[in-house]
Design a protein around this motif. Sequence first.
Motif, PDB file in Angstrom:
ATOM      1  N   LEU A  25       0.983  -1.236  -0.200  1.00 46.69           N
ATOM      2  CA  LEU A  25       0.009  -0.203   0.033  1.00 46.69           C
ATOM      3  C   LEU A  25       0.968   1.308   0.048  1.00 46.69           C
ATOM      4  CD1 LEU A  25      -2.796   1.344   0.309  1.00 46.69           C
ATOM      5  CD2 LEU A  25      -2.874   0.832   2.592  1.00 46.69           C
ATOM      6  N   SER A  26       1.880   1.146   0.873  1.00 45.04           N
ATOM      7  CA  SER A  26       2.830   2.517   0.758  1.00 45.04           C
ATOM      8  C   SER A  26       3.603   2.705  -0.601  1.00 45.04           C
ATOM      9  CB  SER A  26       3.789   2.033   1.981  1.00 45.04           C
ATOM     10  OG  SER A  26       5.001   1.098   1.444  1.00 45.04           O
ATOM     11  N   LEU A  27       3.735   1.520  -1.123  1.00 44.00           N
ATOM     12  CA  LEU A  27       4.225   1.574  -2.756  1.00 44.00           C
ATOM     13  C   LEU A  27       3.468   2.170  -3.608  1.00 44.00           C
ATOM     14  CD1 LEU A  27       6.940   1.054  -4.469  1.00 44.00           C
ATOM     15  CD2 LEU A  27       5.842  -1.209  -5.233  1.00 44.00           C
ATOM     16  N   ILE A  28       2.198   1.972  -3.468  1.00 45.10           N
ATOM     17  CA  ILE A  28       1.207   2.636  -4.410  1.00 45.10           C
ATOM     18  C   ILE A  28       0.848   4.101  -4.048  1.00 45.10           C
ATOM     19  CG2 ILE A  28      -1.489   2.602  -5.044  1.00 45.10           C
ATOM     20  CD1 ILE A  28      -1.409  -0.378  -4.228  1.00 45.10           C
ATOM     21  N   LEU A  29       0.848   4.403  -2.851  1.00 43.49           N
ATOM     22  CA  LEU A  29       0.710   5.847  -2.403  1.00 43.49           C
ATOM     23  C   LEU A  29       2.078   6.612  -2.928  1.00 43.49           C
ATOM     24  CD1 LEU A  29      -0.643   8.055  -0.755  1.00 43.49           C
ATOM     25  CD2 LEU A  29       0.787   7.263   1.221  1.00 43.49           C
ATOM     26  N   PHE A  30       3.251   5.881  -2.861  1.00 44.38           N
ATOM     27  CA  PHE A  30       4.498   6.384  -3.254  1.00 44.38           C
ATOM     28  C   PHE A  30       4.273   6.880  -4.780  1.00 44.38           C
ATOM     29  CE2 PHE A  30       8.692   6.089  -5.128  1.00 44.38           C
ATOM     30  CZ  PHE A  30       9.557   7.034  -4.556  1.00 44.38           C
ATOM     31  N   ALA A  31       3.854   6.005  -5.460  1.00 47.41           N
ATOM     32  CA  ALA A  31       3.689   6.174  -6.842  1.00 47.41           C
ATOM     33  C   ALA A  31       2.672   7.363  -7.213  1.00 47.41           C
ATOM     34  CB  ALA A  31       3.168   4.720  -7.682  1.00 47.41           C
ATOM     35  N   VAL A  32       1.556   7.300  -6.552  1.00 48.44           N
ATOM     36  CA  VAL A  32       0.481   8.313  -6.910  1.00 48.44           C
ATOM     37  C   VAL A  32       1.033   9.785  -6.498  1.00 48.44           C
ATOM     38  CG1 VAL A  32      -1.589   9.176  -6.103  1.00 48.44           C
ATOM     39  CG2 VAL A  32      -1.483   6.772  -6.390  1.00 48.44           C
ATOM     40  N   LEU A  33       1.953   9.786  -5.134  1.00 45.17           N
ATOM     41  CA  LEU A  33       2.602  11.264  -4.673  1.00 45.17           C
ATOM     42  C   LEU A  33       3.613  11.611  -5.625  1.00 45.17           C
ATOM     43  CD1 LEU A  33       2.344  10.829  -0.858  1.00 45.17           C
ATOM     44  CD2 LEU A  33       0.794  11.820  -2.409  1.00 45.17           C
ATOM     45  N   SER A  34       4.475  10.536  -6.471  1.00 44.14           N
ATOM     46  CA  SER A  34       5.616  10.657  -7.193  1.00 44.14           C
ATOM     47  C   SER A  34       4.812  11.741  -8.376  1.00 44.14           C
ATOM     48  CB  SER A  34       6.128   9.453  -7.754  1.00 44.14           C
ATOM     49  OG  SER A  34       6.726   8.988  -6.630  1.00 44.14           O
ATOM     50  N   VAL A  35       3.793  11.403  -8.782  1.00 39.77           N
ATOM     51  CA  VAL A  35       3.159  12.419 -10.001  1.00 39.77           C
ATOM     52  C   VAL A  35       3.118  13.743  -9.685  1.00 39.77           C
ATOM     53  CG1 VAL A  35       0.998  12.711 -11.175  1.00 39.77           C
ATOM     54  CG2 VAL A  35       1.868  10.308 -10.727  1.00 39.77           C
ATOM     55  N   PHE A  36       2.700  14.008  -8.269  1.00 37.59           N
ATOM     56  CA  PHE A  36       2.517  15.499  -8.043  1.00 37.59           C
ATOM     57  C   PHE A  36       3.922  16.044  -7.644  1.00 37.59           C
ATOM     58  CE2 PHE A  36      -1.329  13.566  -6.844  1.00 37.59           C
ATOM     59  CZ  PHE A  36      -2.403  14.292  -7.552  1.00 37.59           C
ATOM     60  N   SER A  37       4.913  15.061  -7.143  1.00 33.34           N
ATOM     61  CA  SER A  37       6.166  15.598  -6.960  1.00 33.34           C
ATOM     62  C   SER A  37       6.874  16.120  -8.173  1.00 33.34           C
ATOM     63  CB  SER A  37       7.101  14.549  -6.168  1.00 33.34           C
ATOM     64  OG  SER A  37       6.316  14.566  -4.813  1.00 33.34           O
ATOM     65  N   SER A  38       6.675  15.260  -9.295  1.00 34.00           N
ATOM     66  CA  SER A  38       7.211  15.389 -10.591  1.00 34.00           C
ATOM     67  C   SER A  38       6.811  16.853 -11.143  1.00 34.00           C
ATOM     68  CB  SER A  38       7.068  14.120 -11.413  1.00 34.00           C
ATOM     69  OG  SER A  38       7.547  12.960 -11.064  1.00 34.00           O
ATOM     70  N   LEU A  39       5.651  17.232 -10.894  1.00 33.88           N
ATOM     71  CA  LEU A  39       5.089  18.324 -11.302  1.00 33.88           C
ATOM     72  C   LEU A  39       5.515  19.567 -10.400  1.00 33.88           C
ATOM     73  CD1 LEU A  39       1.122  17.509 -11.666  1.00 33.88           C
ATOM     74  CD2 LEU A  39       2.578  17.981 -13.613  1.00 33.88           C
ATOM     75  N   TYR A  40       5.751  19.155  -9.396  1.00 34.25           N
ATOM     76  CA  TYR A  40       6.562  20.297  -8.520  1.00 34.25           C
ATOM     77  C   TYR A  40       8.040  20.694  -8.981  1.00 34.25           C
ATOM     78  CZ  TYR A  40       8.655  22.669  -4.334  1.00 34.25           C
ATOM     79  OH  TYR A  40       9.431  23.072  -3.580  1.00 34.25           O
ATOM     80  N   LEU A  41       8.532  19.674  -9.457  1.00 34.99           N
ATOM     81  CA  LEU A  41      10.136  19.765  -9.641  1.00 34.99           C
ATOM     82  C   LEU A  41       9.825  20.305 -11.329  1.00 34.99           C
ATOM     83  CD1 LEU A  41      11.449  16.301  -8.823  1.00 34.99           C
ATOM     84  CD2 LEU A  41      12.209  18.533  -7.829  1.00 34.99           C
ATOM     85  N   VAL A  42       9.084  19.998 -11.958  1.00 29.30           N
ATOM     86  CA  VAL A  42       9.266  20.596 -13.263  1.00 29.30           C
ATOM     87  C   VAL A  42       8.963  22.105 -13.320  1.00 29.30           C
ATOM     88  CG1 VAL A  42       8.013  20.653 -15.365  1.00 29.30           C
ATOM     89  CG2 VAL A  42       8.380  18.427 -14.524  1.00 29.30           C
ATOM     90  N   ILE A  43       7.910  22.344 -12.480  1.00 29.64           N
ATOM     91  CA  ILE A  43       7.767  23.986 -12.334  1.00 29.64           C
ATOM     92  C   ILE A  43       8.519  24.673 -11.688  1.00 29.64           C
ATOM     93  CG2 ILE A  43       5.822  25.385 -11.248  1.00 29.64           C
ATOM     94  CD1 ILE A  43       3.679  23.567 -11.550  1.00 29.64           C
TER      95      ILE A  43
END
Length: 285
Positions: free
Chosen positions: A261-279
């Motif tokens: 479950l933590s791995l799934i949550l990690f994958a979901v939050l990685s999407v938003f973290s990637s957007l943060y890094l791009v911006i």
Amino acid sequence: MRRHVTAYGFLSAALVVFAVFSWYPVVRGVVLSFQQVNFVTSPDWVGWENFERLFADPLFAVAWRNTFYFTVLALVIGFGVPFLTAVVLNELRHAKGYFRLLVYLPVMLPPVVTALLWRWFYDPGPGLFNSVLRGLGLPTSQWLDSSGTSMISLVLVITWANMGAATLIYLAALQTIPGELYEAADLDGAGLVRKVRHVTIPQTKFVIMMLLLLQVVATMQIFTEPFVMTGGGPEESTVTVLLLLYRYAFYYNDFGTASALSLILFAVLSVFSSLYLVITRRADS
């Protein structure tokens, strides 16, 4: 070469700390998600069984629905309040420091203390809110004891506890806006609402976007408040992903499924973290 060796020498302690306490747990969590482990006997490789068990659990969908619902409520209620508070503080001419301190004070309280304090506020019997409502002759509410109001009650707690830091960040951004823009808006006859819409928001859109993404990441990891205040109830209406993860690990002693479950949550939050890094990179460039 000497400068590089010296620099990495100073960085070595931090790199070791990150490796031991951040990077290794991430790798270990990925490995555990494919194992059946109780930390007593030797772990068994089970492949995708932990994920299959997780997807078959009715609470899995409930936890994600509650988490997304909480995130949306937190954005609707808690995202605009700090910005509006910062705008008001920026317009003050006297006692600015006092009001900034007043707004930031809740951030200094430990989260558990805040949760216990608000649990007393929400108490359907002698609680502060219902006592005030009874004194005004208004109907009382069940607050945390009703599935219809429990989630929004938690959102109010989170908003009150964390708005101070976001307010100060917004306030700092507002003070970097050139005064000439507001003077030009005044000459055009713009009121406060138009100045906020056409000057303040465009000039602070980068900060707004950054805090938006950070708030999404933070609210999707909500745990302390539902754990302390509701335990996931009533009727599992406040069970979040992290609370379900905690149950798997420490109630059911199923660390493999908890890691999945933590791995799934990690994958979901990685999407938003990637957007943060791009911006942030675009802003830096």
